[in-house]
Design a protein around this motif. Structure first.
Motif, PDB file in Angstrom:
ATOM      1  N   GLY A  58       0.820  -1.214   0.000  1.00  0.00           N
ATOM      2  CA  GLY A  58       0.000   0.000   0.000  1.00  0.00           C
ATOM      3  C   GLY A  58       0.846   1.253   0.000  1.00  0.00           C
ATOM      4  O   GLY A  58       0.429   2.310  -0.501  1.00  0.00           O
ATOM      5  N   THR A  59       2.064   1.167   0.535  1.00  0.00           N
ATOM      6  CA  THR A  59       2.969   2.311   0.567  1.00  0.00           C
ATOM      7  C   THR A  59       3.260   2.828  -0.830  1.00  0.00           C
ATOM      8  O   THR A  59       3.267   4.037  -1.071  1.00  0.00           O
ATOM      9  N   VAL A  60       3.510   1.910  -1.753  1.00  0.00           N
ATOM     10  CA  VAL A  60       3.809   2.302  -3.134  1.00  0.00           C
ATOM     11  C   VAL A  60       2.650   3.090  -3.724  1.00  0.00           C
ATOM     12  O   VAL A  60       2.840   4.137  -4.361  1.00  0.00           O
ATOM     13  N   TRP A  61       1.451   2.606  -3.493  1.00  0.00           N
ATOM     14  CA  TRP A  61       0.289   3.244  -4.116  1.00  0.00           C
ATOM     15  C   TRP A  61      -0.145   4.508  -3.389  1.00  0.00           C
ATOM     16  O   TRP A  61      -0.710   5.416  -4.002  1.00  0.00           O
ATOM     17  N   LEU A  62       0.172   4.616  -2.112  1.00  0.00           N
ATOM     18  CA  LEU A  62      -0.084   5.874  -1.402  1.00  0.00           C
ATOM     19  C   LEU A  62       0.771   6.981  -1.998  1.00  0.00           C
ATOM     20  O   LEU A  62       0.276   8.081  -2.303  1.00  0.00           O
ATOM     21  N   ILE A  63       2.044   6.707  -2.171  1.00  0.00           N
ATOM     22  CA  ILE A  63       2.933   7.731  -2.697  1.00  0.00           C
ATOM     23  C   ILE A  63       2.588   8.050  -4.154  1.00  0.00           C
ATOM     24  O   ILE A  63       2.665   9.200  -4.595  1.00  0.00           O
ATOM     25  N   PHE A  64       2.163   7.047  -4.916  1.00  0.00           N
ATOM     26  CA  PHE A  64       1.763   7.267  -6.301  1.00  0.00           C
ATOM     27  C   PHE A  64       0.540   8.182  -6.365  1.00  0.00           C
ATOM     28  O   PHE A  64       0.488   9.108  -7.175  1.00  0.00           O
ATOM     29  N   CYS A  65      -0.422   7.945  -5.480  1.00  0.00           N
ATOM     30  CA  CYS A  65      -1.626   8.786  -5.446  1.00  0.00           C
ATOM     31  C   CYS A  65      -1.291  10.219  -5.038  1.00  0.00           C
ATOM     32  O   CYS A  65      -1.882  11.177  -5.551  1.00  0.00           O
ATOM     33  N   ALA A  66      -0.342  10.368  -4.117  1.00  0.00           N
ATOM     34  CA  ALA A  66       0.072  11.711  -3.718  1.00  0.00           C
ATOM     35  C   ALA A  66       0.745  12.430  -4.887  1.00  0.00           C
ATOM     36  O   ALA A  66       0.607  13.650  -5.040  1.00  0.00           O
ATOM     37  N   TYR A  67       1.466  11.691  -5.715  1.00  0.00           N
ATOM     38  CA  TYR A  67       2.058  12.289  -6.917  1.00  0.00           C
ATOM     39  C   TYR A  67       0.975  12.797  -7.860  1.00  0.00           C
ATOM     40  O   TYR A  67       1.132  13.825  -8.520  1.00  0.00           O
ATOM     41  N   ILE A  68      -0.116  12.073  -7.931  1.00  0.00           N
ATOM     42  CA  ILE A  68      -1.221  12.497  -8.802  1.00  0.00           C
ATOM     43  C   ILE A  68      -1.771  13.841  -8.316  1.00  0.00           C
ATOM     44  O   ILE A  68      -2.037  14.745  -9.108  1.00  0.00           O
TER      45      ILE A  68
END
Length: 467
Positions: A81-91
């Motif tokens: 989930g860490t990977v996708w949390l940071i990816f969403c924050a990039y969005i």
């Protein structure tokens, strides 16, 4: 021999040497081989024979084909989930940039508080602070939004590298660079490596660092750093231009030129507000930070506040998925195979006879100043966070306090040099500082921030009951 070949040979030779050294007592061969791969990967990130994402994929393949990790273990990081949390924050950060909302915030702050050199500094710092929860890329936040505005102000005030830099340029370049690690340390989503800290704390120590928990623990010491750092930089650099009405006028003019908030800006602001509400109430709602992040991304795409085509062009966001997924898998392999536990015992034995808090302080100082050897905060966190926190806990430091404190240090440490974090090359390349002067001032400012954490921070954490 070309630099590229040398850059590739150094990590390869390191991996081979470690691999064939007799396995230390108490450690399984696979754990030692995992360390060889991991150490070589970190060195390859420093020497850069290839882009970091490519280095990571090669490391995963080596770990699989040597039988060190299974396919499932090697790819486990991409399910984090860490990977996708940071990816969403990039969005969300992409929305700040493409909609112009980031510039609007910065120009508004400048128009209100830009009448003095200190006022300019704090106005840009507050802008950075407002954007920090939504923009984990410190390069995009500081280098992409704050720096161009600071440079424009220096141009307007005729303060360029050299003698005229003493007017305000030296001061403004330094404080804008030093604000970002402070604001990043305040939020779990404030810097790209912070969620990695949370992931390592969960996997290695069973500690669930929530967005709210991190913020509450960090907000008091970091706000004090936020206030004191510019004052100290002001004292050291003593800009000759104290009053700056031109900068305030520039802020008002630039803000007026933006016109009313666009529909896209309003949508991004709405998503930002909802995300903060979601992260801030996660203890009540039960939704994880990652779940809130995914909902935020869905909202931004559904409202067309962010275009999928624009996201496809954002190389940093996709590179982050590869980078983080791989580094989490490799770091997880070290933990699962027993290397972290073994290293913790070694460090713990070395610190025997020293009190828990004293050991905690010594480890914290080592953790920060070892960053002179690293060119990326993420690589530093992946390599040293778990063993250092584990050692602190083993000698009696309160687990949650140690986990969050080292997370804070993972931000403060990268501004010691121009190569330690993403914005560094951008600021240093302007020519306002020679390297020795840049390092000296950074060392003083970072060290004062660290002192604040070890004094005000410890008192605050005592009040919170973290120890």
């Amino acid at each position: 021999m070309s630099n590229k070949i040398l850059a590739a040979l150094i990590p390869i030779m390191l991996a081979v040497i470690i691999w064939f050294i007799p396995v230390p007592e108490g450690l399984a061969p696979k754990a030692w081989h995992m360390f060889a791969i991991f150490a070589a990967t970190i060195v390859a990130i420093l020497t850069q024979p290839l882009p970091s994402g490519a280095v990571m994929l090669i490391a995963l393949c080596v770990s699989i084909f040597t039988g060190t990790l299974t396919d499932k273990q090697a790819l486990s990081g991409f399910a984090s989930g860490t990977v996708w949390l940071i990816f969403c924050a990039y969005i969300l950060s992409l929305g700040f940039v493409t909609s112009g909302l980031g510039k609007r915030i910065a120009y508004k702050m400048l128009s209100l508080f830009g009448g003095s050199s200190l006022g300019i500094a704090y106005s840009l710092g507050v802008s950075d602070l407002i954007m920090a929860p939504a923009m984990p890329s410190v390069t995009a936040r500081s280098g992409g939004i704050i720096f161009p505005i600071a440079k424009s102000i220096n141009d307007v005030l005729d303060s360029y590298p050299g003698e005229s830099g003493k007017k305000i340029g030296d001061f403004l370049i330094m404080v804008c660079y030093q604000f970002t690690p402070i604001t990043g340390a305040m939020f779990l989503t404030g810097m790209a490596a912070n969620p990695l800290v949370g992931d390592l704390a969960k996997k290695n120590f069973g500690l669930d660092i929530t967005w709210t928990g991190w913020f509450i623990a960090a907000v008091v010491p970091m706000l004090i750093c936020f206030v004191i750092m510019p004052l100290l930089a002001y004292k050291i650099l003593n800009p000759s231009l104290k009053r700056t009405p031109e900068a305030k006028v520039m802020g008002k003019r630039s803000y007026a030129e933006l016109g009313p908030m666009s529909v896209a800006e309003k949508k991004v602001f709405g998503g930002f507000f909802l995300a903060l509400a979601g992260w801030g109430t996660s203890l009540i709602t039960g939704f994880s930070a990652t779940s809130v992040g995914l909902a935020l991304a869905a909202y931004l795409f559904a409202t067309n506040a962010v275009s999928w085509k624009d996201l496809l062009k954002d190389h940093a966001a996709w590179d982050t998925v590869i980078w983080f997924g791989a580094i989490i898998a490799l770091a997880g392999g070290l933990s699962e195979l027993g290397f972290i536990k073994w290293m913790t015992a070694i460090l713990g034995n070395a610190m025997q006879g020293v009190g828990a808090i004293e050991t905690f302080v010594v480890l914290g100082l080592l953790y920060i100043y070892l960053h002179y050897l690293f060119a990326t905060a993420t690589g530093h966190v992946a390599a040293l966070y778990a063993p250092f926190v584990a050692t602190a806990i083993a000698v009696g430091a309160p687990p949650m306090m140690a986990a969050i404190c080292f997370g804070i240090f993972s931000n403060l440490m990268w501004s010691t040099t121009e190569y330690g974090g993403g914005p560094g090359p951008i600021y240093f390349a302007q020519g306002y500082f020679d390297r020795l002067r840049f390092y000296k001032i950074n060392f003083v400012l970072v060290s004062v921030n660290v002192l604040i954490v070890f004094t005000i921070g410890l008192a605050w954490w005592k009040l919170l009951g973290l120890y």
